[in-house]
Design a protein around this motif. Structure first.
Motif, PDB file in Angstrom:
ATOM      1  N   THR A  27       0.846  -1.195   0.000  1.00 23.41           N
ATOM      2  CA  THR A  27       0.000   0.000   0.000  1.00 23.41           C
ATOM      3  C   THR A  27       0.884   1.249   0.000  1.00 23.41           C
ATOM      4  OG1 THR A  27      -0.046   0.155   2.403  1.00 23.41           O
ATOM      5  CG2 THR A  27      -1.743  -1.221   1.366  1.00 23.41           C
ATOM      6  N   GLY A  28       0.252   2.397   0.163  1.00 23.85           N
ATOM      7  CA  GLY A  28       0.990   3.656   0.242  1.00 23.85           C
ATOM      8  C   GLY A  28       1.933   3.726   1.427  1.00 23.85           C
ATOM      9  N   ALA A  29       1.821   2.787   2.350  1.00 26.46           N
ATOM     10  CA  ALA A  29       2.711   2.769   3.522  1.00 26.46           C
ATOM     11  C   ALA A  29       4.179   2.673   3.115  1.00 26.46           C
ATOM     12  CB  ALA A  29       2.348   1.614   4.455  1.00 26.46           C
ATOM     13  N   ILE A  30       4.460   2.166   1.921  1.00 29.27           N
ATOM     14  CA  ILE A  30       5.857   2.075   1.487  1.00 29.27           C
ATOM     15  C   ILE A  30       6.469   3.443   1.235  1.00 29.27           C
ATOM     16  CG2 ILE A  30       5.645  -0.263   0.581  1.00 29.27           C
ATOM     17  CD1 ILE A  30       5.535   0.959  -2.244  1.00 29.27           C
ATOM     18  N   THR A  31       5.636   4.496   1.204  1.00 32.64           N
ATOM     19  CA  THR A  31       6.153   5.856   0.995  1.00 32.64           C
ATOM     20  C   THR A  31       6.368   6.610   2.304  1.00 32.64           C
ATOM     21  OG1 THR A  31       3.970   6.901   0.826  1.00 32.64           O
ATOM     22  CG2 THR A  31       4.921   5.996  -1.199  1.00 32.64           C
ATOM     23  N   PHE A  32       5.966   6.033   3.426  1.00 36.80           N
ATOM     24  CA  PHE A  32       6.086   6.719   4.710  1.00 36.80           C
ATOM     25  C   PHE A  32       7.551   6.856   5.109  1.00 36.80           C
ATOM     26  CE2 PHE A  32       1.745   4.979   6.378  1.00 36.80           C
ATOM     27  CZ  PHE A  32       1.094   5.613   5.337  1.00 36.80           C
ATOM     28  N   ARG A  33       7.879   7.962   5.741  1.00 37.20           N
ATOM     29  CA  ARG A  33       9.220   8.208   6.256  1.00 37.20           C
ATOM     30  C   ARG A  33       9.267   7.874   7.738  1.00 37.20           C
ATOM     31  NH1 ARG A  33      12.902   8.941   2.329  1.00 37.20           N
ATOM     32  NH2 ARG A  33      12.783  10.934   1.329  1.00 37.20           N
ATOM     33  N   ARG A  76       6.512  -9.469  -9.607  1.00 36.21           N
ATOM     34  CA  ARG A  76       5.799 -10.013  -8.446  1.00 36.21           C
ATOM     35  C   ARG A  76       5.208  -8.921  -7.547  1.00 36.21           C
ATOM     36  NH1 ARG A  76       6.070 -15.262  -6.893  1.00 36.21           N
ATOM     37  NH2 ARG A  76       6.931 -16.574  -8.494  1.00 36.21           N
ATOM     38  N   LEU A  77       5.486  -7.647  -7.842  1.00 35.64           N
ATOM     39  CA  LEU A  77       4.978  -6.543  -7.030  1.00 35.64           C
ATOM     40  C   LEU A  77       3.577  -6.146  -7.471  1.00 35.64           C
ATOM     41  CD1 LEU A  77       8.062  -4.153  -6.878  1.00 35.64           C
ATOM     42  CD2 LEU A  77       7.356  -5.852  -5.199  1.00 35.64           C
ATOM     43  N   LEU A  78       2.747  -5.819  -6.494  1.00 31.97           N
ATOM     44  CA  LEU A  78       1.407  -5.322  -6.760  1.00 31.97           C
ATOM     45  C   LEU A  78       1.215  -4.085  -5.889  1.00 31.97           C
ATOM     46  CD1 LEU A  78      -1.409  -5.892  -8.085  1.00 31.97           C
ATOM     47  CD2 LEU A  78      -2.003  -6.993  -5.938  1.00 31.97           C
ATOM     48  N   ILE A  79       0.948  -2.955  -6.509  1.00 30.10           N
ATOM     49  CA  ILE A  79       0.715  -1.724  -5.762  1.00 30.10           C
ATOM     50  C   ILE A  79      -0.781  -1.616  -5.512  1.00 30.10           C
ATOM     51  CG2 ILE A  79       0.980   0.788  -5.725  1.00 30.10           C
ATOM     52  CD1 ILE A  79       3.616  -0.843  -5.694  1.00 30.10           C
ATOM     53  N   GLU A  80      -1.166  -1.591  -4.251  1.00 30.83           N
ATOM     54  CA  GLU A  80      -2.566  -1.537  -3.869  1.00 30.83           C
ATOM     55  C   GLU A  80      -2.987  -0.081  -3.683  1.00 30.83           C
ATOM     56  OE1 GLU A  80      -3.445  -4.255  -0.642  1.00 30.83           O
ATOM     57  OE2 GLU A  80      -1.654  -5.392  -1.153  1.00 30.83           O
ATOM     58  N   THR A  81      -3.960   0.337  -4.448  1.00 28.87           N
ATOM     59  CA  THR A  81      -4.412   1.726  -4.397  1.00 28.87           C
ATOM     60  C   THR A  81      -5.750   1.882  -3.700  1.00 28.87           C
ATOM     61  OG1 THR A  81      -5.478   1.518  -6.559  1.00 28.87           O
ATOM     62  CG2 THR A  81      -3.190   2.278  -6.523  1.00 28.87           C
ATOM     63  N   ASP A  82      -6.281   0.803  -3.142  1.00 30.20           N
ATOM     64  CA  ASP A  82      -7.607   0.858  -2.527  1.00 30.20           C
ATOM     65  C   ASP A  82      -7.558   0.973  -1.010  1.00 30.20           C
ATOM     66  OD1 ASP A  82      -6.568  -1.637  -2.086  1.00 30.20           O
ATOM     67  OD2 ASP A  82      -8.434  -2.699  -2.426  1.00 30.20           O
ATOM     68  N   GLY A  83      -6.440   1.386  -0.458  1.00 32.44           N
ATOM     69  CA  GLY A  83      -6.287   1.490   0.992  1.00 32.44           C
ATOM     70  C   GLY A  83      -6.284   2.941   1.436  1.00 32.44           C
ATOM     71  N   PRO A  84      -7.470   3.568   1.632  1.00 30.14           N
ATOM     72  CA  PRO A  84      -7.499   5.000   1.977  1.00 30.14           C
ATOM     73  C   PRO A  84      -6.813   5.330   3.300  1.00 30.14           C
ATOM     74  CG  PRO A  84      -9.655   4.017   2.307  1.00 30.14           C
ATOM     75  CD  PRO A  84      -8.792   2.977   1.628  1.00 30.14           C
ATOM     76  N   TYR A  85      -6.688   4.352   4.182  1.00 23.15           N
ATOM     77  CA  TYR A  85      -6.044   4.621   5.464  1.00 23.15           C
ATOM     78  C   TYR A  85      -4.536   4.440   5.387  1.00 23.15           C
ATOM     79  CZ  TYR A  85     -10.809   4.578   7.016  1.00 23.15           C
ATOM     80  OH  TYR A  85     -12.135   4.854   7.148  1.00 23.15           O
ATOM     81  N   MET A  86      -4.042   4.026   4.242  1.00 22.73           N
ATOM     82  CA  MET A  86      -2.607   3.883   4.028  1.00 22.73           C
ATOM     83  C   MET A  86      -2.230   4.593   2.739  1.00 22.73           C
ATOM     84  SD  MET A  86      -1.925   0.000   5.097  1.00 22.73           S
ATOM     85  CE  MET A  86      -3.003  -0.764   6.255  1.00 22.73           C
ATOM     86  N   CYS A  87      -2.744   5.767   2.578  1.00 22.91           N
ATOM     87  CA  CYS A  87      -2.514   6.502   1.356  1.00 22.91           C
ATOM     88  C   CYS A  87      -1.085   7.030   1.326  1.00 22.91           C
ATOM     89  CB  CYS A  87      -3.604   7.522   1.264  1.00 22.91           C
ATOM     90  SG  CYS A  87      -3.382   9.200   1.229  1.00 22.91           S
ATOM     91  N   PRO A  88      -0.507   7.141   0.118  1.00 19.67           N
ATOM     92  CA  PRO A  88       0.901   7.531   0.004  1.00 19.67           C
ATOM     93  C   PRO A  88       1.165   8.984   0.370  1.00 19.67           C
ATOM     94  CG  PRO A  88      -0.087   7.332  -2.162  1.00 19.67           C
ATOM     95  CD  PRO A  88      -1.113   6.880  -1.169  1.00 19.67           C
ATOM     96  N   GLU A  89       2.398   9.261   0.741  1.00 22.48           N
ATOM     97  CA  GLU A  89       2.830  10.646   0.906  1.00 22.48           C
ATOM     98  C   GLU A  89       2.752  11.282  -0.476  1.00 22.48           C
ATOM     99  OE1 GLU A  89       3.436  12.198   3.578  1.00 22.48           O
ATOM    100  OE2 GLU A  89       3.793  10.621   5.012  1.00 22.48           O
ATOM    101  N   PRO A  90       2.368  12.463  -0.664  1.00 21.77           N
ATOM    102  CA  PRO A  90       2.105  13.525   0.319  1.00 21.77           C
ATOM    103  C   PRO A  90       0.641  13.635   0.720  1.00 21.77           C
ATOM    104  CG  PRO A  90       2.165  14.494  -1.843  1.00 21.77           C
ATOM    105  CD  PRO A  90       2.408  13.013  -2.017  1.00 21.77           C
ATOM    106  N   PHE A  91      -0.179  12.656   0.412  1.00 19.97           N
ATOM    107  CA  PHE A  91      -1.619  12.719   0.673  1.00 19.97           C
ATOM    108  C   PHE A  91      -2.022  12.123   2.013  1.00 19.97           C
ATOM    109  CE2 PHE A  91      -0.869  12.307  -3.903  1.00 19.97           C
ATOM    110  CZ  PHE A  91      -1.305  13.569  -4.294  1.00 19.97           C
ATOM    111  N   ARG A  92      -1.067  11.602   2.737  1.00 28.26           N
ATOM    112  CA  ARG A  92      -1.335  10.978   4.037  1.00 28.26           C
ATOM    113  C   ARG A  92      -1.974  11.992   4.987  1.00 28.26           C
ATOM    114  NH1 ARG A  92       3.283   8.291   7.898  1.00 28.26           N
ATOM    115  NH2 ARG A  92       1.856   7.275   9.326  1.00 28.26           N
ATOM    116  N   GLY A  93      -3.065  11.580   5.650  1.00 33.73           N
ATOM    117  CA  GLY A  93      -3.723  12.436   6.616  1.00 33.73           C
ATOM    118  C   GLY A  93      -4.799  13.343   6.029  1.00 33.73           C
ATOM    119  N   GLN A  94      -5.014  13.276   4.725  1.00 37.09           N
ATOM    120  CA  GLN A  94      -6.042  14.134   4.101  1.00 37.09           C
ATOM    121  C   GLN A  94      -7.360  13.429   4.032  1.00 37.09           C
ATOM    122  OE1 GLN A  94      -4.786  15.747   0.354  1.00 37.09           O
ATOM    123  NE2 GLN A  94      -2.864  16.465   1.189  1.00 37.09           N
TER     124      GLN A  94
END
Length: 94
Positions: A27-33, A76-94
């Motif tokens: 999920t977008g969690a891979i973009t978290f710092r 083998r990688l799959l990027i999941e875009t349906d996880g609103p609670y794990m949205c990527p930076e810079p949209f996290r928390g919006q």
């Protein structure tokens, strides 16, 4: 596919060996710092690909995510875009 994977690279490789068509989802969690990045933090320890730091605890955070994504074959990688609670930076928390 394995949804929202965050375990070790060794475990991902084990799963892929058992299921040849398996995809590993992230999920977008891979973009978290890491919170203390650049603030004098000691960072994460490395102890091979077993998913553990030097003290036997499960690795997590920015370095762990990078190791997972870089260590897996692109097909083998799959990027999941349906996880609103794990949205990527810079949209996290919006």
């Amino acid at each position: 596919h394995v949804h929202c994977f965050s375990d070790s690279l060794a475990y991902a490789e084990e799963l892929m060996a058992h299921w040849p068509k398996l995809r590993i989802g992230f999920t977008g969690a891979i973009t978290f710092r890491d919170r203390d990045k650049g603030k004098g933090g000691k960072g994460k320890g490395k102890d091979g690909k077993d998913g553990k730091d030097g003290k036997g605890k499960a690795k997590k955070g920015e370095e762990h995510c990078r190791e997972l994504v870089q260590g897996l074959p692109l097909e083998r990688l799959l990027i999941e875009t349906d996880g609103p609670y794990m949205c990527p930076e810079p949209f996290r928390g919006q």
